[in-house]
Design a protein around this motif. Structure first.
Motif, PDB file in Angstrom:
ATOM      1  N   ALA A 192      35.647  24.347  33.571  1.00  0.00           N
ATOM      2  CA  ALA A 192      36.932  25.051  33.521  1.00  0.00           C
ATOM      3  C   ALA A 192      36.743  26.548  33.328  1.00  0.00           C
ATOM      4  N   SER A 193      35.772  26.930  32.493  1.00  0.00           N
ATOM      5  CA  SER A 193      35.557  28.360  32.256  1.00  0.00           C
ATOM      6  C   SER A 193      34.982  29.043  33.492  1.00  0.00           C
ATOM      7  N   GLY A 196      37.897  28.303  36.513  1.00  0.00           N
ATOM      8  CA  GLY A 196      39.185  28.888  36.140  1.00  0.00           C
ATOM      9  C   GLY A 196      39.054  30.227  35.464  1.00  0.00           C
ATOM     10  N   THR A 200      38.783  32.102  39.116  1.00  0.00           N
ATOM     11  CA  THR A 200      40.195  32.153  39.490  1.00  0.00           C
ATOM     12  C   THR A 200      40.909  33.334  38.839  1.00  0.00           C
ATOM     13  N   VAL A 201      40.663  33.573  37.556  1.00  0.00           N
ATOM     14  CA  VAL A 201      41.323  34.710  36.900  1.00  0.00           C
ATOM     15  C   VAL A 201      40.921  36.022  37.570  1.00  0.00           C
ATOM     16  N   CYS A 232      46.663  33.628  31.300  1.00  0.00           N
ATOM     17  CA  CYS A 232      45.221  33.606  31.580  1.00  0.00           C
ATOM     18  C   CYS A 232      44.416  33.929  30.322  1.00  0.00           C
ATOM     19  N   GLY A 263      47.184  27.448  31.866  1.00  0.00           N
ATOM     20  CA  GLY A 263      46.718  27.602  33.238  1.00  0.00           C
ATOM     21  C   GLY A 263      47.824  27.349  34.251  1.00  0.00           C
ATOM     22  N   SER A 264      48.639  26.343  33.999  1.00  0.00           N
ATOM     23  CA  SER A 264      49.751  26.046  34.913  1.00  0.00           C
ATOM     24  C   SER A 264      50.758  27.193  34.946  1.00  0.00           C
ATOM     25  N   VAL A 267      49.268  30.045  37.060  1.00  0.00           N
ATOM     26  CA  VAL A 267      49.346  29.775  38.493  1.00  0.00           C
ATOM     27  C   VAL A 267      50.782  29.907  38.983  1.00  0.00           C
ATOM     28  N   LEU A 300      45.378  26.640  46.565  1.00  0.00           N
ATOM     29  CA  LEU A 300      45.487  26.804  45.117  1.00  0.00           C
ATOM     30  C   LEU A 300      46.591  25.911  44.561  1.00  0.00           C
ATOM     31  N   ALA A 304      45.892  22.691  42.192  1.00  0.00           N
ATOM     32  CA  ALA A 304      46.477  22.617  40.848  1.00  0.00           C
ATOM     33  C   ALA A 304      47.251  21.315  40.663  1.00  0.00           C
ATOM     34  N   LEU A 326      39.875  23.518  45.280  1.00  0.00           N
ATOM     35  CA  LEU A 326      39.937  24.804  44.596  1.00  0.00           C
ATOM     36  C   LEU A 326      38.700  25.645  44.915  1.00  0.00           C
TER      37      LEU A 326
END
Length: 449
Positions: A192-193, A196, A200-201, A232, A263-264, A267, A300, A304, A326
């Protein structure tokens, strides 16, 4: 766009990233890794890290070395950070893959190399962070895109530290019971880190500036972008707290639910800003890279939703399908879309910006042929969609066939990048000088742009 100068090593980062992408795709098309192997099998981990580090991280770092000075209206310093980071990242990845190969029993592998690969990679991450964070921090107060990138860099450090802990656990440097508990708890946080918190960030932050610049749209600076940023930041902070709790064997807080919620939200509000960018653009006729970015954005949203379905227990195969779409649809698709604009853009700056006003020069758009490249983008995204459906439906042969098609689409897109770089699409009377170097920089050369 404010010109901050050219980063000499960005093209090298891009070339190596594309090479890693093709190798990973060929492996998946040949049945190497998931779904032919278990999701946590060493073979799968080879492909995962080749994509996450070799393709996406090298791509992101190359782009950041070029565009972070643009984000903060700073100056491009072609110092030792970019080549040193590249050396450490490539060397660390090679050693890491050798370690996974050892766990898989493949020839030439050595499982004991895993911790060393993690150390070298983490050193490379820290060089990247030291360089970019210094540029960003010196430009306070920060524009919204730079804030996203700063949070993403924190996610990169967290990913590296968790990865090194997992490498130690997998190679027997920790007691068996501790190692098993660490792997079970830390793998989701590590993934995730990386996917995401880091990729992603950072992609969100960079895309805010690049899309507004290329679409001629006002950059979103309202409450939606602020909510997306704080969501984020909260998600990455919770990931870090969860990782610290795992490392210290502390009782785990209810972080997963909060991380998914944050996270949701990020997005959702980024999606609203993304739509707003396209609605308020002054460039009414969309260029090909902008159309391809829309397909990446759809990936994306789809990824998600698949991830939320998997977390909610609706189908065991939803999470692998979400990770795939993703990685290849959102991050990979956006990367290819932006490369289609960035490669000719940087080539134009290198070749034609210095002679503007002294001789006829082409437009950036003259360096590409959209009618040639468009089918390959749609081929790529069609293959991603089919492969995602095949993973969700447990159809491994269909997945392999889709990956083979994806390899074809990627190679043909790389050919278009090559043609842009070699100035193959512009009329001969507009260019009479030497063509730029393909991807290796000219060392000891002053940057005149």
């Amino acid at each position: 766009m404010p010109i901050a100068g050219l980063s000499r090593w960005t093209a090298t980062y891009f070339a190596l990233a594309l090479l890693a992408l093709v190798v990973a795709q060929v492996m998946l098309a040949a049945g190497f890794g998931y779904p032919g192997d278990d999701f946590m099998a060493p073979e799968t981990l080879i492909v995962v890290h080749l994509v996450a580090i070799g393709w996406l991280t090298l791509l992101m770092c190359g782009a950041l070395f070029q565009f972070v000075p643009v984000l903060v209206a700073g100056r491009q310093d072609n110092d030792w950070h970019a080549p040193l980071a590249l050396l450490l990242l490539v060397l660390g990845l090679a050693v890491l893959l050798m370690g996974f190969a050892g766990l898989a029993g493949l020839p030439g592998g050595d499982a004991e190399a895993l911790p060393l690969g993690g150390v070298v990679l983490t050193a490379g991450f820290l060089v990247v962070v030291a360089k970019l964070a210094r540029i960003i921090w010196a430009a306070r107060p920060l524009a919204p895109p730079a804030r996203f990138v700063l949070v993403g860099l924190a996610g990169l450090v967290l990913t590296g530290l968790l990865g090194e802990s997992l490498a130690a656990a997998l190679t027997g440097l920790l007691p068996d019971d501790m190692a098993m508990a660490l792997v079970a708890a830390a793998v989701p946080v590590h993934a995730a880190s990386g996917l995401g918190g880091w990729l992603t960030v950072t992609a969100i932050g960079v895309s805010y500036r690049l899309l507004s610049m290329f679409l001629l749209a006002p950059e979103p600076k309202g409450w939606r972008s602020r909510v997306a940023f704080w969501a984020c930041l909260v998600a990455v902070a919770l990931l870090a707290a969860h990782g610290i709790a795992i490392a210290l064997a502390l009782p785990l807080p209810p972080a997963p639910v909060l991380i998914v919620t944050a996270g949701s939200l990020a997005v959702a509000f980024y999606a609203a800003d993304f739509v707003q960018l396209y609605r308020t653009r002054k460039r009414r006729q969309l260029e090909l890279h902008s159309k391809a970015a829309l397909a990446a954005f759809a990936a994306l949203i789809g990824g998600a939703l698949l991830l939320l379905a998997g977390i909610a227990g609706i189908g065991a195969r939803m999470v692998p399908a979400a990770v795939y779409v993703l990685s290849f649809g959102w991050l990979g698709g956006l990367g290819l879309a932006m490369l289609y604009k960035i490669v000719p853009f940087l080539t134009w700056l290198e070749c034609f910006a210095p002679v503007m006003g002294r001789q006829p020069t082409p437009r950036v758009q003259d360096l590409v042929r959209e009618t040639q490249a468009a089918p390959w983008f749609w081929l790529y995204f069609l293959a991603v969609a089919i492969a995602t459906a095949a993973l969700a439906a447990d159809l491994p042969l269909v997945f392999q066939a889709a990956m083979a098609v994806q390899v074809l689409g990627t190679v043909l897109l790389i050919r278009e990048f090559y043609r842009s770089r070699r100035l193959a699409n512009i009329p001969g009377d507009l260019w009479t000088g030497d063509r730029p170097r393909l991807f290796l920089p000219k060392l000891f050369e002053e940057n005149h742009v």
